[in-house]
Each structure stands twice: as C-alpha cells, then as structure tokens.
Scaffold this active site. Structure first.
Site, PDB file in Angstrom:
ATOM      1  N   HIS A   1       1.151  -4.423  -9.018  1.00 50.25           N
ATOM      2  CA  HIS A   1       1.773  -3.334  -9.601  1.00 50.25           C
ATOM      3  C   HIS A   1       0.868  -2.054  -9.668  1.00 50.25           C
ATOM      4  O   HIS A   1      -0.357  -1.953  -9.628  1.00 50.25           O
ATOM      5  CB  HIS A   1       2.128  -3.434 -11.225  1.00 50.25           C
TER       6      HIS A   1
ATOM      7  N   ASP B   1       9.253  -8.749 -12.419  1.00 49.71           N
ATOM      8  CA  ASP B   1      10.179  -9.537 -11.477  1.00 49.71           C
ATOM      9  C   ASP B   1       9.733 -10.951 -11.173  1.00 49.71           C
ATOM     10  O   ASP B   1      10.496 -11.843 -10.468  1.00 49.71           O
ATOM     11  CB  ASP B   1      10.242  -8.794 -10.171  1.00 49.71           C
TER      12      ASP B   1
HETATM   13  N1  ACO Z   1       0.588  -9.537  -2.312  1.00 48.80           N
HETATM   14  C1  ACO Z   1      -0.457  -9.593  -1.599  1.00 48.80           C
HETATM   15  N2  ACO Z   1      -1.566  -8.285  -1.301  1.00 48.80           N
HETATM   16  C2  ACO Z   1      -1.016  -7.299  -2.480  1.00 48.80           C
HETATM   17  C3  ACO Z   1       0.065  -7.611  -3.299  1.00 48.80           C
HETATM   18  C4  ACO Z   1       0.938  -8.706  -2.994  1.00 48.80           C
HETATM   19  N3  ACO Z   1       1.986  -8.700  -3.838  1.00 48.80           N
HETATM   20  N4  ACO Z   1       0.377  -6.396  -3.993  1.00 48.80           N
HETATM   21  C5  ACO Z   1      -0.829  -5.525  -3.518  1.00 48.80           C
HETATM   22  N5  ACO Z   1      -1.590  -6.523  -2.570  1.00 48.80           N
HETATM   23  C6  ACO Z   1      -2.827  -5.535  -1.883  1.00 48.80           C
HETATM   24  C7  ACO Z   1      -2.562  -4.509  -1.099  1.00 48.80           C
HETATM   25  O1  ACO Z   1      -2.439  -5.362   0.196  1.00 48.80           O
HETATM   26  C8  ACO Z   1      -3.984  -3.851  -1.162  1.00 48.80           C
HETATM   27  O2  ACO Z   1      -4.796  -4.562  -0.649  1.00 48.80           O
HETATM   28  P1  ACO Z   1      -6.122  -3.716   0.248  1.00 48.80           P
HETATM   29  O3  ACO Z   1      -6.991  -3.001  -1.116  1.00 48.80           O
HETATM   30  O4  ACO Z   1      -6.852  -4.778   0.789  1.00 48.80           O
HETATM   31  O5  ACO Z   1      -5.548  -2.760   0.923  1.00 48.80           O
HETATM   32  C9  ACO Z   1      -4.178  -3.997  -2.656  1.00 48.80           C
HETATM   33  O6  ACO Z   1      -3.640  -5.171  -3.199  1.00 48.80           O
HETATM   34  C10 ACO Z   1      -3.622  -2.701  -3.542  1.00 48.80           C
HETATM   35  O7  ACO Z   1      -2.119  -2.784  -3.234  1.00 48.80           O
HETATM   36  P2  ACO Z   1      -1.638  -1.353  -2.928  1.00 48.80           P
HETATM   37  O8  ACO Z   1      -0.532  -1.423  -1.980  1.00 48.80           O
HETATM   38  O9  ACO Z   1      -2.490  -0.233  -3.137  1.00 48.80           O
HETATM   39  O10 ACO Z   1      -0.576  -1.436  -4.148  1.00 48.80           O
HETATM   40  P3  ACO Z   1       0.761  -0.327  -4.608  1.00 48.80           P
HETATM   41  O11 ACO Z   1       0.207   0.297  -6.087  1.00 48.80           O
HETATM   42  O12 ACO Z   1       0.809   0.648  -3.460  1.00 48.80           O
HETATM   43  O13 ACO Z   1       1.911  -1.257  -4.507  1.00 48.80           O
HETATM   44  C11 ACO Z   1       3.515  -2.841  -5.191  1.00 48.80           C
HETATM   45  C12 ACO Z   1       2.342  -1.891  -5.596  1.00 48.80           C
HETATM   46  C13 ACO Z   1       4.418  -1.974  -4.192  1.00 48.80           C
HETATM   47  C14 ACO Z   1       4.141  -3.304  -6.379  1.00 48.80           C
HETATM   48  C15 ACO Z   1       2.621  -3.900  -4.619  1.00 48.80           C
HETATM   49  O14 ACO Z   1       1.535  -4.641  -5.237  1.00 48.80           O
HETATM   50  C16 ACO Z   1       3.853  -4.944  -3.944  1.00 48.80           C
HETATM   51  O15 ACO Z   1       3.990  -4.836  -2.958  1.00 48.80           O
HETATM   52  N6  ACO Z   1       4.147  -5.872  -4.683  1.00 48.80           N
HETATM   53  C17 ACO Z   1       5.075  -6.956  -4.329  1.00 48.80           C
HETATM   54  C18 ACO Z   1       6.370  -6.541  -4.392  1.00 48.80           C
HETATM   55  C19 ACO Z   1       6.977  -6.274  -5.931  1.00 48.80           C
HETATM   56  O16 ACO Z   1       6.576  -7.395  -6.762  1.00 48.80           O
HETATM   57  N7  ACO Z   1       7.272  -5.358  -6.622  1.00 48.80           N
HETATM   58  C20 ACO Z   1       7.891  -5.166  -7.786  1.00 48.80           C
HETATM   59  C21 ACO Z   1       6.989  -4.197  -8.476  1.00 48.80           C
HETATM   60  S1  ACO Z   1       7.166  -4.192 -10.182  1.00 48.80           S
HETATM   61  C22 ACO Z   1       8.855  -3.143 -10.237  1.00 48.80           C
HETATM   62  O17 ACO Z   1       8.981  -2.119  -9.234  1.00 48.80           O
HETATM   63  C23 ACO Z   1       9.917  -3.162 -10.970  1.00 48.80           C
END
Ligand code: ACO
Length: 428
Positions: free
Chosen positions: A306, A363
């Site tokens: 998140h 979710d």
């Molecule tokens: N699985 C694997 N790796 C992940 C995940 C995941 N679900 N989420 C984040 N990461 C990693 C990223 O690749 C990044 O790695 P790095 O630092 O080595 O590059 C690190 O964790 C930080 O992640 P960001 O991409 O900077 O997180 P951001 O804040 O941009 O994205 C998001 C947040 C979109 C929710 C992301 O965690 C994700 O894609 N999760 C899966 C989709 C999801 O569940 N979305 C619902 C969110 S809640 C809502 O909107 C209602």
C-alpha cells in the site's frame, strides 16, 4: 519544531511556511515556490504531495491507524450501519435517530431509476464490464437529475447525496441483472440499504430473496470498510474533476473509472483470480511468492502493499476476522481462505516483503467475504464503488465548500525535443 522551512536555491534563500494537521503531521507549503524561485517540486506518483487539507479521514500508515471523522475504524465493527457511517463522512457527525430516518426515507424514495434509463442497459453488449456500465450510467443519471445537484444548500445537497447513493446501488444491481438476461427487480421500500440491494440482485419472479440478517450485517461491514480512504487514486480523481467545477455525478463517474484499475479497487478481483489459479494447481503458494519477488515477472502479490500503510492495513485485519465469522455463520467452506492465509504467512515471513513493509491491504480478504455472500466476481469492484460513494460525495462537497479552491493543474518537467522546424510531408 520550527514554524518554517528554509530552502536555498541558486544562492537565494526563501522561507516556506509549515502547515500542521490536528494529528501533528507536517506539510511544507510550497504554493509560492515557483513565483519566488522559478522552480517547481518533482514528485511522480505524488507520494510526498499533500493535494488538500481535509477533515474527513485520518490514516497513520506507520501505525496502521484509520479513523473516519476521528472515530477508529474498529469501533464500527459492532455497529454495522453503512448509512450512519455515510452520514458521518458526508456531514461530519454521527446522525441523530431522526436525521438517519430522514436520510433513509430519502434513500427509499430515490431507489428507483427513471424508466427511460432502463433502455440504456440494453445498449451494452453481454459481458460488458459492470464498472464500465456503472461509470457510464452515473453520467447518464445526471441527464435525469440535472436540477438536483445544487451544492449551495445543505438540504439540497443531502437530496443529491441520497439520490446518488441510492441509484448507484440500483444501477449496480441492474447491470448484473442485465448481463445475465434476468428481469429487473424494482426496489422494495420496506428493505434497508443493503437488504434492498441483495433483493434487487437476487430475487426471482417466482422466488423472492429472503434477506438473512447475518448477510446484511456482513455487507454493511464490507461497505463501511470501503467508505473513505482520504486522497487515494479514485478520490483524487473525483477532486481533480471536481476542481474544474464539474458536477458531482461527472466527478464520481470519473472516480469509478480510476477505481477500476487492478492496482486500486480492481485488486479485489485480481486477488481472487490469483487464489483461484493456486487452487486449480496452476501455481503453488511458494511459487506465487517467488514470482512476486521477481521484478521482471510483471507479477505482484495482489492484495499486498500500500502506498500509505507500512504496517497492517486495519481493514484487512477486520476483514480477516470477519471471514472466519461470516463463513462460519453461513456454513461456507472456502478453500481460497486457507490459500490466502498461507500466502499471508509466507509473505510476512519473507525478507522481501518484511523489508519493504508490504502487508495485506483491504482487497486481500474482502473478496472471500463477497463470495460467501453470493456476490459474483465481476461485481466485486462495483461493491467497492458502492462502499466508496460516501467518501467521494463527502470529499467533493468538502472541496466545493473550501474557500479559494483552484483548479487542479500540476506542472511537469519537460523532457522532449527542444525547438525544431516543421518538416513538410514529402521531405520526411
Ligand atoms: N508484490 C510484490 N512487490 C511489491 C508489491 C506486491 N504486491 N507491492 C509493492 N511491491 C514492491 C515494489 O516492487 C517496490 O519494490 P522495490 O523497492 O524493490 O522497487 C516496493 O515494493 C515498493 O512498492 P511501490 O511500487 O513503491 O509501492 P506503491 O506505493 O507505488 O504501490 C501498490 C502501492 C500499487 C498498492 C502496490 O503495493 C501494488 O501494486 N500492490 C498490489 C495491487 C493491490 O493490492 N492494490 C490494491 C491497493 S489498496 C487499494 O487501492 C484499495
């Protein structure tokens, strides 16, 4: 802490005022930055940008805290009344009994759709995504409601809020009925908000749906947990569109489109698809975790991570407990729940997820409850949208009522070609 930040740029030092919220979070006010230095800030994804001041929802992502108008989210678990929470979010206070009854009456009075609107459903091909239908139909709704969006008077705005919340629920149920070729069920004014939705979804001409109070409570809880979440992608979209003084319906329709994305509300569908593929043997939980860690796989552990929470999302904790309770009460055994628990355990003990502070989000478990309530998979993100309506409506109103509001218009750092001449077609 000092009451100003100082910035030195090109030999010039300027002072930037600080804004401090009621929970102590600090923002540096850069609204005069460009005028004074010629520079802008650069923050792709807005991870460090406060786009507004808001009194609706407080999140402390480090501590895993979520509060609506100051009330911790956990305190609604034993009072699952979505309408009460909607009024709290939109108006700022929990309603007195008479206020809640008045709003309930307005919801009941506005549950039907104009007969002319029903024909719109026929125009969508079978299999059309319900989120596309929902967004289109909210815009269509405005054509039938043009006199009802006067945001200047509280009473008139309450009418609009009730109309929108009530009719969105009907549109959602009708989009499902239409996609299945089933007759539409007129709303039943005797039923409460969630019960009426379930009736419109599932009653058959020969077999009225009997609303089970356990299912009704569970649905209320799911909607409450989605009711607002401050400046997330869809709510920021609602505010972005609203900042151009677009009407409430147009702004909310845009919010639905943003919510549809799999990185946002669409994740509740993606989670179930992921769990299903594990259940069918396509992937083992351990392989799923491994894949999520491989950046080039393009795969993420859906329902994990998140932007704001670097701790458990409190909604996921509540939903995980609710899964056990609801499935137990309904006598449902869902193998996906065991798979979800296994994935969570693996992730929470894996340095990749631990180091990045990736925890289950709202979710991860919501879909398992929705399945147990009989909601079809392609309606999951629509359920999120129904739940988020009070947040979008309240945020739109707050923005509208804030004096001195300006159109949202971020800037950019241009990286394209510098000036060059047009080349006629035969010389290219
Ligand atoms: N699985 C694997 N790796 C992940 C995940 C995941 N679900 N989420 C984040 N990461 C990693 C990223 O690749 C990044 O790695 P790095 O630092 O080595 O590059 C690190 O964790 C930080 O992640 P960001 O991409 O900077 O997180 P951001 O804040 O941009 O994205 C998001 C947040 C979109 C929710 C992301 O965690 C994700 O894609 N999760 C899966 C989709 C999801 O569940 N979305 C619902 C969110 S809640 C809502 O909107 C209602």
């Amino acid at each position: 802490m000092a009451d100003k930040a100082t910035l030195t740029l090109g030999g010039k030092t300027i002072e930037l005022p600080l804004i401090v919220g009621t929970e102590g979070e600090v923002g540096i006010d850069i609204s005069k930055l460009r005028a004074e230095t010629g520079a802008i800030t650069f923050d792709p994804g807005y991870g460090n940008t406060g786009s507004c001041a808001s009194a609706i929802t407080f999140i402390d992502g480090e501590k895993g805290i979520l509060r609506y108008r100051g009330i911790p989210i956990e305190q609604f678990v034993n009072h699952p009344d979505f309408i009460e929470v909607a009024m709290l979010i939109i108006n700022g206070e929990l309603p007195k009994r008479a206020d809640r009854e008045r709003f309930r009456d307005k919801l009941a009075d506005n549950a039907h759709l104009h007969e002319g609107m029903k024909h719109h459903f026929d125009g969508f091909p079978s299999g059309a995504p319900p989120m596309a239908i929902l967004s289109a139909m909210i815009n269509a709704l405005f054509c039938y409601d043009q006199n009802f969006s006067d945001p200047e008077s509280d009473e008139s705005f309450e009418d609009s809020a009730a109309r929108l919340m009530s009719k969105v629920r009907t549109i959602a149920a009708y989009s499902y009925r239409s996609s299945k070729g089933l007759p539409y069920n007129y709303p039943d004014p005797k039923l409460l908000y969630c019960g009426n939705f379930l009736h419109m979804m599932f009653s058959m001409p020969h077999r009225p749906y009997e609303v089970d109070p356990d299912i009704e409570d569970a649905l209320n809880l799911v909607l409450i947990l989605h009711a607002d979440h401050e400046q997330n992608c869809s709510t920021s979209t609602v505010r972005m569109v609203g900042s151009a003084q677009a009407n409430l319906y147009a702004s909310v329709a845009a919010g639905v489109c943003a919510l549809w994305g799999p990185l946002h509300g669409g994740a509740n569908v993606a989670v179930i698809e992921m769990l299903e593929s594990i259940r069918k043997g396509g992937l083992k939980p351990e392989e799923c975790i491994k894949l999520a860690k491989q950046k080039d796989s393009g795969f993420r552990l859906m329902g994990f991570g998140h932007r704001v929470y670097k701790n458990f999302d409190p909604r996921s904790r509540i939903l995980k407990n609710a899964c056990d309770k609801v499935l137990g009460k309904l006598g449902v055994k869902d193998p996906l729940l065991d798979i979800a628990r296994k994935l969570e355990e693996l992730a929470l003990n894996d340095p990749y997820f631990v180091d990045r502070k990736l925890y289950p989000n709202v979710d991860f478990y919501s879909g398992i409850i929705l399945r147990a309530l009989g909601i079809p998979l392609d309606m999951f993100t629509v359920m999120f949208a129904i739940g988020r309506m009070p947040g979008w409506i309240g945020q739109w109103k707050e923005q509208h009522d804030t004096p001195g509001g300006r159109i949202y218009r971020p800037r950019q750092i241009y990286t394209g070609p510098t000036i060059r001449d047009y080349v006629p077609m035969d010389k290219r």
